[in-house]
Design an enzyme around this catalytic site. Sequence first.
Site, PDB file in Angstrom:
ATOM      1  N   LYS A  37       0.884  -1.080   0.074  1.00  0.00           N
ATOM      2  CA  LYS A  37      -0.038  -0.028   0.196  1.00  0.00           C
ATOM      3  C   LYS A  37       0.872   1.186  -0.127  1.00  0.00           C
ATOM      4  O   LYS A  37       2.127   1.144   0.568  1.00  0.00           O
ATOM      5  CB  LYS A  37      -0.966  -0.128   1.153  1.00  0.00           C
ATOM      6  CG  LYS A  37      -2.272   0.927   1.074  1.00  0.00           C
ATOM      7  CD  LYS A  37      -3.166   0.060   0.205  1.00  0.00           C
ATOM      8  CE  LYS A  37      -4.640   0.801   0.114  1.00  0.00           C
ATOM      9  NZ  LYS A  37      -5.479  -0.014  -0.332  1.00  0.00           N
TER      10      LYS A  37
HETATM   11  P1  NAD Z   1     -13.025   7.829  -2.947  1.00  0.00           P
HETATM   12  O1  NAD Z   1     -12.158   8.759  -2.597  1.00  0.00           O
HETATM   13  O2  NAD Z   1     -13.583   7.519  -4.636  1.00  0.00           O
HETATM   14  O3  NAD Z   1     -14.528   7.884  -2.504  1.00  0.00           O
HETATM   15  C1  NAD Z   1     -14.588   7.890  -1.089  1.00  0.00           C
HETATM   16  C2  NAD Z   1     -16.174   8.404  -0.434  1.00  0.00           C
HETATM   17  O4  NAD Z   1     -16.287   8.502   0.736  1.00  0.00           O
HETATM   18  C3  NAD Z   1     -16.307   9.860  -1.140  1.00  0.00           C
HETATM   19  O5  NAD Z   1     -17.659   9.862  -1.563  1.00  0.00           O
HETATM   20  C4  NAD Z   1     -16.026  10.753   0.261  1.00  0.00           C
HETATM   21  O6  NAD Z   1     -16.946  11.878  -0.039  1.00  0.00           O
HETATM   22  C5  NAD Z   1     -16.559   9.980   1.169  1.00  0.00           C
HETATM   23  N1  NAD Z   1     -16.246   9.898   2.517  1.00  0.00           N
HETATM   24  C6  NAD Z   1     -15.232  10.382   3.131  1.00  0.00           C
HETATM   25  N2  NAD Z   1     -15.087  10.463   4.359  1.00  0.00           N
HETATM   26  C7  NAD Z   1     -16.468  10.094   4.658  1.00  0.00           C
HETATM   27  C8  NAD Z   1     -17.355  10.213   5.718  1.00  0.00           C
HETATM   28  N3  NAD Z   1     -16.463  10.433   7.204  1.00  0.00           N
HETATM   29  N4  NAD Z   1     -18.408   9.771   5.773  1.00  0.00           N
HETATM   30  C9  NAD Z   1     -19.094   9.494   4.766  1.00  0.00           C
HETATM   31  N5  NAD Z   1     -18.666   9.577   3.622  1.00  0.00           N
HETATM   32  C10 NAD Z   1     -17.170   9.838   3.466  1.00  0.00           C
HETATM   33  O7  NAD Z   1     -12.436   6.371  -2.501  1.00  0.00           O
HETATM   34  P2  NAD Z   1     -13.001   4.766  -3.015  1.00  0.00           P
HETATM   35  O8  NAD Z   1     -11.927   4.394  -3.964  1.00  0.00           O
HETATM   36  O9  NAD Z   1     -14.429   4.875  -3.165  1.00  0.00           O
HETATM   37  O10 NAD Z   1     -12.521   3.998  -1.655  1.00  0.00           O
HETATM   38  C11 NAD Z   1     -13.370   3.855  -0.648  1.00  0.00           C
HETATM   39  C12 NAD Z   1     -13.033   2.920   0.414  1.00  0.00           C
HETATM   40  O11 NAD Z   1     -12.982   1.573  -0.390  1.00  0.00           O
HETATM   41  C13 NAD Z   1     -11.568   2.979   1.145  1.00  0.00           C
HETATM   42  O12 NAD Z   1     -11.458   2.310   2.295  1.00  0.00           O
HETATM   43  C14 NAD Z   1     -10.721   2.106  -0.005  1.00  0.00           C
HETATM   44  O13 NAD Z   1      -9.657   1.668   0.629  1.00  0.00           O
HETATM   45  C15 NAD Z   1     -11.552   1.109  -0.421  1.00  0.00           C
HETATM   46  N6  NAD Z   1     -11.346   0.293  -1.358  1.00  0.00           N
HETATM   47  C16 NAD Z   1     -11.223   0.938  -2.740  1.00  0.00           C
HETATM   48  C17 NAD Z   1     -10.883   0.196  -3.764  1.00  0.00           C
HETATM   49  C18 NAD Z   1     -10.873   0.667  -5.092  1.00  0.00           C
HETATM   50  O14 NAD Z   1     -10.848  -0.070  -6.208  1.00  0.00           O
HETATM   51  N7  NAD Z   1     -10.980   2.082  -5.371  1.00  0.00           N
HETATM   52  C19 NAD Z   1     -10.795  -1.316  -3.652  1.00  0.00           C
HETATM   53  C20 NAD Z   1     -10.751  -1.771  -2.371  1.00  0.00           C
HETATM   54  C21 NAD Z   1     -11.000  -0.989  -1.504  1.00  0.00           C
END
Ligand code: NAD
Length: 419
Positions: free
Chosen positions: A104
């Site tokens: 990571k």
């Molecule tokens: P992103 O940056 O695209 O979106 C994050 C979202 O969460 C945004 O809508 C933001 O406004 C919202 N957010 C942030 N803090 C918040 C809060 N306190 N309450 C409510 N909403 C809140 O990120 P992402 O890529 O969608 O990732 C989200 C999660 O999924 C992370 O934990 C990431 O590690 C995990 N993840 C992502 C992927 C991927 O392919 N992108 C894969 C596996 C896991």
Amino acid sequence: MSESMLDTVLAQFHRAADQIGLKEDHRETMTAFKRILQTQFPVERDDGSFDIYEGYRVHHNVARGPAKGGIRYAPMVSLDEVKALAMLMTWKCAVVNVPFGGAKGGVIVDPAAMSRGELENLTRRFTTELEPIIGPDSDIPAPDMGTNAQVMAWVMDTYSMSRGYTVPGVVTGKPVALGGSAGRQEATGRGLMYVLQDHLRDAGGIQGRKVAVQGFGNVGSVVAKLLQMEGAVVTHISDKDIALHYPTGVDAAAAANYVAQGGTLTEWNEEHGRCEVVDAGDVLTADVDVIVPAAVEHVLTEENAPHVKASIVLEAANGPTTNAADAIFKERDITVIPDIVANAGGVTVSYFEWVQARQYVRWSEERVNEELRRLITAGYQTIAARQMSAKDGATLRDAANWIGIERVVEATELRGIYP
Ligand code: NAD
């Protein structure tokens, strides 16, 4: 002191290690971090001034293959958080049986406070700092919170410039026009939908289930849209600025498409949604069947876990549940479908993208989705069967950790210790 993400992940590991009677030397090997890069570097701002940023790249364990994991841009990034997320990636890759180890990366930065040019400068400089350890055979970054396909395009270009030729296999989650995979952008959300389908297969399926989704980015918006398309009633959606409720179902697909075009959830609701604005905390305690935390870690805690009304927690984010909340869910018979299988769709299709890049071939979206379903269903069914066969009330998270750890231990034993 409150529980850190690394505390959570290590406690989960040791619990699983105790349950399977892991030998002490393996316990040490499995909790050692192969490589940690920490860097402070300057980035030029639009007004000509410079700021210093701090970033990390951590390889946890590479016994099963090259290190794989996202890069996160967020103000709360820390070395401990990156280590925890790298360790989760190791078990996740093993659970879905893709030939990668866990990594990571992260930079302490608020990407929303930067211009596009500043973000590009930051990304190119950070990539240069990472160059000694990334590469298509050694460590392949991908998007995570605060990063996206454009950021991956800059990573690939910067790495390729220093090599003198294009190296598409150095990152995944690239734009399709640069060798990204069809289906990658939706892969994490789609994988979550497949896992929930598998989980509910003998219990009436997704149709008609009430769902609340926290977070509306890459993952949350797609899973909300796909669950709605499968017949779920998505009553709550939220992002960091607003939480919305519509009792008969928010039009999650329309909201997702709006946000994908660059709009915000707040703007969408003003223009089209007409949903009731509720407190952020109401989303996870909503009167629904399934909650999907898809934002940040540690949002399910001992404070709100007793008030959760859903019977299923589908972990879209990494580490959304503290250990205290996990124990409360077990006690209350609430099923947690753990992150390391639930959100593994992203890394699974990243693997397909890497394979395509290295072979200079293109798969159709149908093929990507079929292969994703095959691997993620196999991962889910393996842990579900293992949980069923365990006698002492093990959770799906326990079973997932057993499978992940055992597969990494097996690779470690087969390789032996060099020299
Ligand atoms: P992103 O940056 O695209 O979106 C994050 C979202 O969460 C945004 O809508 C933001 O406004 C919202 N957010 C942030 N803090 C918040 C809060 N306190 N309450 C409510 N909403 C809140 O990120 P992402 O890529 O969608 O990732 C989200 C999660 O999924 C992370 O934990 C990431 O590690 C995990 N993840 C992502 C992927 C991927 O392919 N992108 C894969 C596996 C896991």
